[in-house]
Design an enzyme around this catalytic site. Sequence first.
Site, mmCIF file in Angstrom:
data_model
loop_
_atom_site.group_PDB
_atom_site.id
_atom_site.type_symbol
_atom_site.label_atom_id
_atom_site.label_comp_id
_atom_site.label_asym_id
_atom_site.label_seq_id
_atom_site.Cartn_x
_atom_site.Cartn_y
_atom_site.Cartn_z
ATOM 1 N N LEU A 49 0.876 -1.001 0.100
ATOM 2 C CA LEU A 49 -0.019 -0.131 -0.017
ATOM 3 C C LEU A 49 0.874 1.205 -0.005
ATOM 4 C CD1 LEU A 49 -2.656 -0.850 2.880
ATOM 5 C CD2 LEU A 49 -3.043 -0.676 0.294
ATOM 6 N N GLU A 82 -10.351 0.631 7.803
ATOM 7 C CA GLU A 82 -10.160 -0.412 8.448
ATOM 8 C C GLU A 82 -8.945 -0.112 9.348
ATOM 9 O OE1 GLU A 82 -9.571 -3.878 5.895
ATOM 10 O OE2 GLU A 82 -11.380 -3.299 4.724
ATOM 11 N N LYS A 84 -5.207 -0.800 10.401
ATOM 12 C CA LYS A 84 -3.951 -1.446 9.714
ATOM 13 C C LYS A 84 -3.350 -2.428 10.785
ATOM 14 C CE LYS A 84 0.200 -0.293 7.017
ATOM 15 N NZ LYS A 84 0.606 -1.508 7.072
ATOM 16 N N LYS A 282 -0.575 6.440 8.049
ATOM 17 C CA LYS A 282 -0.005 5.617 9.139
ATOM 18 C C LYS A 282 -0.038 6.767 10.438
ATOM 19 C CE LYS A 282 2.909 2.627 8.706
ATOM 20 N NZ LYS A 282 3.740 2.224 7.833
ATOM 21 N N CYS A 379 39.185 5.651 31.158
ATOM 22 C CA CYS A 379 40.692 5.706 31.403
ATOM 23 C C CYS A 379 41.057 7.108 32.035
ATOM 24 C CB CYS A 379 41.365 5.214 30.426
ATOM 25 S SG CYS A 379 41.205 6.495 28.978
ATOM 26 N N CYS A 394 38.096 8.751 22.686
ATOM 27 C CA CYS A 394 39.258 8.600 23.558
ATOM 28 C C CYS A 394 40.297 7.837 22.510
ATOM 29 C CB CYS A 394 38.520 7.408 24.569
ATOM 30 S SG CYS A 394 40.288 6.832 25.395
ATOM 31 N N CYS A 399 43.101 2.088 26.458
ATOM 32 C CA CYS A 399 41.909 2.133 27.439
ATOM 33 C C CYS A 399 41.076 1.004 27.525
ATOM 34 C CB CYS A 399 40.690 3.289 26.648
ATOM 35 S SG CYS A 399 39.413 3.409 27.495
HETATM 36 S S1 IVH Z 1 -5.360 -4.211 2.255
HETATM 37 C C1 IVH Z 1 -3.549 -4.137 -2.098
HETATM 38 N N1 IVH Z 1 -6.258 -3.957 4.745
HETATM 39 O O1 IVH Z 1 -0.609 -3.581 5.246
HETATM 40 C C2 IVH Z 1 -3.016 -4.147 -0.829
HETATM 41 N N2 IVH Z 1 -3.787 -4.273 4.311
HETATM 42 O O2 IVH Z 1 1.582 -1.842 4.153
HETATM 43 C C3 IVH Z 1 -3.809 -4.866 0.208
HETATM 44 N N3 IVH Z 1 -2.441 -4.515 6.219
HETATM 45 O O3 IVH Z 1 0.675 -5.510 2.705
HETATM 46 C C4 IVH Z 1 -3.676 -4.730 1.489
HETATM 47 N N4 IVH Z 1 -3.930 -4.379 7.854
HETATM 48 O O4 IVH Z 1 0.137 -6.802 4.978
HETATM 49 C C5 IVH Z 1 -5.004 -4.368 3.968
HETATM 50 N N5 IVH Z 1 -6.897 -3.768 6.802
HETATM 51 C C6 IVH Z 1 -5.939 -3.942 6.161
HETATM 52 C C7 IVH Z 1 -4.555 -4.176 6.373
HETATM 53 C C8 IVH Z 1 -3.596 -4.549 5.435
HETATM 54 C C9 IVH Z 1 -2.574 -4.743 7.658
HETATM 55 C C10 IVH Z 1 -1.122 -4.711 5.541
HETATM 56 C C11 IVH Z 1 -0.802 -5.791 4.493
HETATM 57 C C12 IVH Z 1 -0.070 -4.685 3.565
HETATM 58 C C13 IVH Z 1 0.423 -3.792 4.385
HETATM 59 C C14 IVH Z 1 0.862 -2.668 3.556
#
Ligand code: IVH
Length: 647
Positions: A49, A82, A84, A282, A379, A394, A399
Amino acid sequence: MCLAAFAIRLQSGFPPPGFQPWTACCRLPLLPPATGFHSVEHRIPLQSLDNAFDQGELRAWHERLLKVLDRADDSPLPLVGELKIDGNALALSYRHGVLERAATRGDGSSGEEITANVRTISSIPLRLQIDDPPEWVEVRGEAFIPDDTFAAINNERAARGDALFANPRNACAGTLRQLDPKVVAARRLDFFAYTLHLPDGPSPANQWQVLQWLEQAGFRVNPNRELCDGLNGIERFCDRWEQQRHQLPYATDGVVVKLNDLRLQNKAGTTQKAPRWAIALKYPAEEAPSRLLKLVVQVGRTGAVTPVAEFEPVALAGTSVSRATLHNADRIAELDLHLGDTVVVRKAGEIIPEVVRVLPELRPSDATPVQLPQHCPECGSNLVREGDEAATRCVNSSCPAILRGGLRHWVSKGALDVDGLGSKLIEQLVDRGLVGSLADLYRLDAALLASLDRMGDKSATNLVEALEASKQQPWHRQLYGLGIRHIGEVNAKALAAAFFSINSLAAAALEAPEQIAELHGIGPEISASLGQWLRTPANQQLLQNLQSVGLSLEANASEQQAASQAGADADGVLQGKTLVLTGTLPNLSRSEAKALIEAAGGKVSGSVSKKTDYLVAGEAAGSKLTKAESLGVTVLSEADLTALLQP
Ligand code: IVH
């Protein structure tokens, strides 16, 4: 390089231990997996992503998305938020509803087949709970270790004296690659599903329905999700979870925002690396205030002093933190640190603590500025800072801190690789005046060693034998073990292959340094550092002493033959190229990849710079990948590398 020459190198012990000769004979695509797992091709590649680090970047992504979708009306786009999950992606294939194969992400095109391990994860159904299952379907999601299980695993490891896992993600990756599924079962992994690939028949129309389908089929789907109309709702979702994420019993490192409509996802398409229809927002690294208690300094093997801030313990990303490196004097000045200051601390990459800034408005009126000491805490000699160097050092070669560091380096894995001589024992040997140089190690006898703390007759005899055996280590390891500045493993190999003994190397370094500087990857700075080391009387004495206790400091006949042959074959495809390895490669271990690259004439370096020709990136590649991308360095997968090495 021809295979016969490579075989000679193998006999000479040139590639690192563990490298299998037959891998070279079978040619690369037939390489058996290093870990006992098969590599499997993903039917549909697993993309990663793109990231957004603030709401501005999230909005910019949304703008781009609207543009590619070429929307006629300005009604808000339905988006799904969602969590992560900070774990390891898995691809699970089901045939006629039965779990057939589970694989890691690997490099996205192929991963490791870990079905037996995945069968032990109770939140992954072995059979889909749906009527009339399709012939084939692939479900993807994230395997993870909940925080309390992670703490229990690390407590057990600490009790056994095993190295601790840095975080739950590493613990999960390590567990998935365990050869014994019973170990995996005991670690109680968990899994949240989030994607579905259903090529035939009727499919859900949107991501929200995909998540419902997955839940009905028996998967665990994260309940903390939201279907929003447009960005405003998503921004509220992100804000909420940035606050509440620490109440969750597992690690999350952001929010994934996905376009809900699968037809529109298809229309938006993907770039080479990531889909345009999704983005990962992030979370910023977690920060916390604390009070600076004192500054301590550590003296390393090269004499460089590292200032370390000690502050009141604070909880950060799941652990208690009370120390952080301040790197050097410039950083201390830049922060304008005073004792008693309130400092803001964070964990970079969620792992390494650092002091980000000071809050001067909270400074006590009598606070004194923090400075590096002028004398070595070990030392007492003057500390010096030369030219435009960042480090303060140093420079007293006797030493005890430098000696301890030098001894640790000499016995380390890449150098003389002596088992049974850990830091605590080195400390005793130096503190009691039993060892004053590397050569003194070889004068220790078993009776004396057996009388030291935590040593017995057996461990003492074993250590004496290990030291004796270490005299047979190849010349390049002996050279690396001397710990000369800028002579790491790679440069030591290059120098040892060109000069077969310390005498010939010293003659060149002192009389014709340009000859050394011209070697591939060496250059004038390294050549000068070598010359300076060799001119120092204490080092000349050390070399003599090492020779008198039985170290050859030269290549034996087979090392010479291998090096000459390699020189004659110096037409490898990677001749003159510098490569960096990052992340976990699907088939090759680090040392195997390194040996192959070196066999093709390339050099493996530890960090990415403008001089890097290729970055070879595997799973969980992190900051090196980001840096390579920003510098425009070509990124190779393991498959790209092996293709490049094809005859
Ligand atoms: S969707 C096309 N959904 O984050 C990409 N990924 O940094 C489909 N990850 O490789 C991924 N939670 O391993 C998706 N709710 C979520 C996620 C998620 C964690 C991870 C996944 C991906 C990585 C990318």
